[in-house]
Design a protein around this motif. Structure first.
Motif, PDB file in Angstrom:
ATOM      1  N   GLY A   1     137.825 -41.223 -18.252  1.00 44.39           N
ATOM      2  CA  GLY A   1     138.275 -40.248 -17.265  1.00 44.39           C
ATOM      3  C   GLY A   1     139.426 -39.401 -17.764  1.00 44.39           C
ATOM      4  O   GLY A   1     139.476 -38.195 -17.547  1.00 44.39           O
ATOM      5  N   ILE A   2     140.349 -40.036 -18.460  1.00 45.08           N
ATOM      6  CA  ILE A   2     141.490 -39.301 -18.988  1.00 45.08           C
ATOM      7  C   ILE A   2     141.025 -38.292 -20.033  1.00 45.08           C
ATOM      8  O   ILE A   2     141.472 -37.151 -20.058  1.00 45.08           O
ATOM      9  CB  ILE A   2     142.537 -40.272 -19.561  1.00 45.08           C
ATOM     10  N   GLN A   3     140.075 -38.707 -20.886  1.00 54.40           N
ATOM     11  CA  GLN A   3     139.536 -37.795 -21.892  1.00 54.40           C
ATOM     12  C   GLN A   3     138.882 -36.577 -21.249  1.00 54.40           C
ATOM     13  O   GLN A   3     138.948 -35.474 -21.770  1.00 54.40           O
ATOM     14  CB  GLN A   3     138.502 -38.513 -22.776  1.00 54.40           C
ATOM     15  N   ALA A   4     138.246 -36.784 -20.099  1.00 50.32           N
ATOM     16  CA  ALA A   4     137.538 -35.695 -19.418  1.00 50.32           C
ATOM     17  C   ALA A   4     138.442 -34.942 -18.442  1.00 50.32           C
ATOM     18  O   ALA A   4     138.005 -33.989 -17.806  1.00 50.32           O
ATOM     19  CB  ALA A   4     136.331 -36.246 -18.685  1.00 50.32           C
ATOM     20  N   GLY A   5     139.693 -35.367 -18.294  1.00 46.60           N
ATOM     21  CA  GLY A   5     140.612 -34.684 -17.392  1.00 46.60           C
ATOM     22  C   GLY A   5     140.601 -35.200 -15.967  1.00 46.60           C
ATOM     23  O   GLY A   5     141.124 -34.566 -15.064  1.00 46.60           O
ATOM     24  N   PHE A   6     140.011 -36.373 -15.726  1.00 45.29           N
ATOM     25  CA  PHE A   6     139.970 -36.951 -14.388  1.00 45.29           C
ATOM     26  C   PHE A   6     140.874 -38.172 -14.333  1.00 45.29           C
ATOM     27  O   PHE A   6     141.179 -38.780 -15.349  1.00 45.29           O
ATOM     28  CB  PHE A   6     138.546 -37.387 -14.027  1.00 45.29           C
ATOM     29  N   THR A   7     141.254 -38.573 -13.133  1.00 41.20           N
ATOM     30  CA  THR A   7     141.984 -39.827 -12.973  1.00 41.20           C
ATOM     31  C   THR A   7     140.983 -40.967 -13.003  1.00 41.20           C
ATOM     32  O   THR A   7     139.786 -40.767 -12.787  1.00 41.20           O
ATOM     33  CB  THR A   7     142.764 -39.859 -11.645  1.00 41.20           C
ATOM     34  N   SER A   8     141.458 -42.179 -13.236  1.00 41.74           N
ATOM     35  CA  SER A   8     140.549 -43.328 -13.301  1.00 41.74           C
ATOM     36  C   SER A   8     139.832 -43.546 -11.977  1.00 41.74           C
ATOM     37  O   SER A   8     138.684 -43.967 -11.953  1.00 41.74           O
ATOM     38  CB  SER A   8     141.298 -44.587 -13.714  1.00 41.74           C
ATOM     39  N   SER A   9     140.495 -43.292 -10.847  1.00 45.45           N
ATOM     40  CA  SER A   9     139.845 -43.513  -9.555  1.00 45.45           C
ATOM     41  C   SER A   9     138.709 -42.526  -9.313  1.00 45.45           C
ATOM     42  O   SER A   9     137.827 -42.785  -8.515  1.00 45.45           O
ATOM     43  CB  SER A   9     140.867 -43.420  -8.419  1.00 45.45           C
ATOM     44  N   GLU A  10     138.706 -41.395  -9.999  1.00 39.33           N
ATOM     45  CA  GLU A  10     137.611 -40.449  -9.862  1.00 39.33           C
ATOM     46  C   GLU A  10     136.407 -40.858 -10.697  1.00 39.33           C
ATOM     47  O   GLU A  10     135.293 -40.447 -10.440  1.00 39.33           O
ATOM     48  CB  GLU A  10     138.051 -39.044 -10.296  1.00 39.33           C
ATOM     49  N   CYS A  11     136.619 -41.678 -11.714  1.00 36.56           N
ATOM     50  CA  CYS A  11     135.552 -42.017 -12.657  1.00 36.56           C
ATOM     51  C   CYS A  11     135.003 -43.428 -12.462  1.00 36.56           C
ATOM     52  O   CYS A  11     133.809 -43.606 -12.369  1.00 36.56           O
ATOM     53  CB  CYS A  11     136.054 -41.875 -14.076  1.00 36.56           C
ATOM     54  N   ASP A  12     135.857 -44.405 -12.479  1.00 37.84           N
ATOM     55  CA  ASP A  12     135.396 -45.789 -12.410  1.00 37.84           C
ATOM     56  C   ASP A  12     134.989 -46.137 -10.984  1.00 37.84           C
ATOM     57  O   ASP A  12     135.511 -45.593 -10.022  1.00 37.84           O
ATOM     58  CB  ASP A  12     136.497 -46.724 -12.883  1.00 37.84           C
ATOM     59  N   LYS A  13     134.057 -47.066 -10.868  1.00 40.27           N
ATOM     60  CA  LYS A  13     133.611 -47.568  -9.574  1.00 40.27           C
ATOM     61  C   LYS A  13     133.627 -49.079  -9.635  1.00 40.27           C
ATOM     62  O   LYS A  13     133.560 -49.673 -10.703  1.00 40.27           O
ATOM     63  CB  LYS A  13     132.199 -47.069  -9.256  1.00 40.27           C
ATOM     64  N   LYS A  14     133.664 -49.707  -8.482  1.00 36.89           N
ATOM     65  CA  LYS A  14     133.640 -51.163  -8.371  1.00 36.89           C
ATOM     66  C   LYS A  14     132.810 -51.553  -7.161  1.00 36.89           C
ATOM     67  O   LYS A  14     132.536 -50.753  -6.282  1.00 36.89           O
ATOM     68  CB  LYS A  14     135.066 -51.729  -8.224  1.00 36.89           C
ATOM     69  N   GLY A  15     132.447 -52.839  -7.113  1.00 36.01           N
ATOM     70  CA  GLY A  15     131.705 -53.353  -5.968  1.00 36.01           C
ATOM     71  C   GLY A  15     130.223 -53.062  -6.056  1.00 36.01           C
ATOM     72  O   GLY A  15     129.659 -52.883  -7.128  1.00 36.01           O
ATOM     73  N   LEU A  16     129.576 -53.024  -4.892  1.00 38.43           N
ATOM     74  CA  LEU A  16     128.154 -52.695  -4.806  1.00 38.43           C
ATOM     75  C   LEU A  16     128.020 -51.182  -4.804  1.00 38.43           C
ATOM     76  O   LEU A  16     128.623 -50.512  -3.977  1.00 38.43           O
ATOM     77  CB  LEU A  16     127.545 -53.286  -3.538  1.00 38.43           C
ATOM     78  N   THR A  17     127.224 -50.650  -5.720  1.00 38.21           N
ATOM     79  CA  THR A  17     127.153 -49.189  -5.861  1.00 38.21           C
ATOM     80  C   THR A  17     125.723 -48.672  -5.835  1.00 38.21           C
ATOM     81  O   THR A  17     125.462 -47.561  -6.283  1.00 38.21           O
ATOM     82  CB  THR A  17     127.833 -48.752  -7.177  1.00 38.21           C
ATOM     83  N   GLY A  18     124.807 -49.449  -5.313  1.00 34.79           N
ATOM     84  CA  GLY A  18     123.410 -49.013  -5.232  1.00 34.79           C
ATOM     85  C   GLY A  18     122.618 -49.971  -4.365  1.00 34.79           C
ATOM     86  O   GLY A  18     123.114 -50.480  -3.366  1.00 34.79           O
ATOM     87  N   THR A  19     121.398 -50.243  -4.772  1.00 33.70           N
ATOM     88  CA  THR A  19     120.498 -51.052  -3.958  1.00 33.70           C
ATOM     89  C   THR A  19     120.847 -52.538  -4.007  1.00 33.70           C
ATOM     90  O   THR A  19     121.438 -53.031  -4.961  1.00 33.70           O
ATOM     91  CB  THR A  19     119.040 -50.881  -4.428  1.00 33.70           C
ATOM     92  N   VAL A  20     120.457 -53.233  -2.931  1.00 33.14           N
ATOM     93  CA  VAL A  20     120.542 -54.682  -2.836  1.00 33.14           C
ATOM     94  C   VAL A  20     119.159 -55.136  -2.389  1.00 33.14           C
ATOM     95  O   VAL A  20     118.708 -54.778  -1.303  1.00 33.14           O
ATOM     96  CB  VAL A  20     121.615 -55.130  -1.822  1.00 33.14           C
ATOM     97  N   VAL A  21     118.466 -55.899  -3.238  1.00 33.84           N
ATOM     98  CA  VAL A  21     117.076 -56.270  -2.963  1.00 33.84           C
ATOM     99  C   VAL A  21     116.912 -57.783  -3.060  1.00 33.84           C
ATOM    100  O   VAL A  21     117.337 -58.402  -4.036  1.00 33.84           O
ATOM    101  CB  VAL A  21     116.113 -55.571  -3.956  1.00 33.84           C
ATOM    102  N   PHE A  22     116.290 -58.364  -2.029  1.00 34.92           N
ATOM    103  CA  PHE A  22     115.982 -59.791  -2.017  1.00 34.92           C
ATOM    104  C   PHE A  22     114.538 -59.965  -2.449  1.00 34.92           C
ATOM    105  O   PHE A  22     113.632 -59.376  -1.868  1.00 34.92           O
ATOM    106  CB  PHE A  22     116.204 -60.372  -0.615  1.00 34.92           C
ATOM    107  N   GLU A  23     114.306 -60.777  -3.494  1.00 31.64           N
ATOM    108  CA  GLU A  23     112.966 -61.071  -4.001  1.00 31.64           C
ATOM    109  C   GLU A  23     112.650 -62.519  -3.633  1.00 31.64           C
ATOM    110  O   GLU A  23     113.131 -63.445  -4.278  1.00 31.64           O
ATOM    111  CB  GLU A  23     112.916 -60.881  -5.516  1.00 31.64           C
TER     112      GLU A  23
END
Length: 154
Positions: free
Chosen positions: A120-142
């Protein structure tokens, strides 16, 4: 719907018993403003015919994150990734016991293992704009059962 504990906006004092309800999980850093290293996700799951040992939970999460999975407040499994990078990944945990038909509560505890801020710093963004945490998409029970189909519980 998923519920995650956060302090209510109307209170100046954080309350541990407050929850935020949404149809799908919120990204951890955006919800907590990186105030907490963990977030508890919880939702109801309905199984019409149950699932046998070996059923799986597959979900989209992030690198440098640990996850602990519970069904009906019983420990199921844990998974994690220690890479110090910002990337989306698919995680899978396996159930070691049968899951009976009926209503269940699925809980996933997400714990951040650090934030990648170099990209993020290399691209000119803050870390909070780039990195993510937690569940960030689908949750599927098989369910691992011929009678029960895959359930998208996102």
């Amino acid at each position: 719907s998923f519920s995650e504990p956060i302090p209510p906006n109307s209170s100046k004092t954080p309350r541990s018993d407050s929850i935020y309800i949404n149809k799908s999980p919120f990204e951890q850093l955006r919800l907590t403003n990186d105030t907490y290293e963990y977030l508890i996700y919880s939702t109801n799951v309905s199984l019409q015919s149950g699932a046998t040992k070996g059923a799986k939970l597959r979900f989209t999460g992030q690198a440098a994150n640990a996850y602990i999975v519970y069904m009906d407040n019983e420990y199921v499994a844990q998974t994690y990734n220690y890479d110090h990078t910002s990337k989306t990944m698919t995680f899978t945990v396996e159930f070691n016991t049968d899951v009976e038909a009926g209503e269940h509560v699925l809980t996933i505890v997400s714990s951040s293992l650090g934030i990648d801020n170099f990209d993020g710093i290399q691209a000119g963004f803050t870390s909070s704009e780039c990195d993510k945490k937690g569940l960030t998409g689908t949750v599927v029970f098989e369910p691992n059962s011929d009678n029960e189909k895959e359930i998208d519980i996102t």
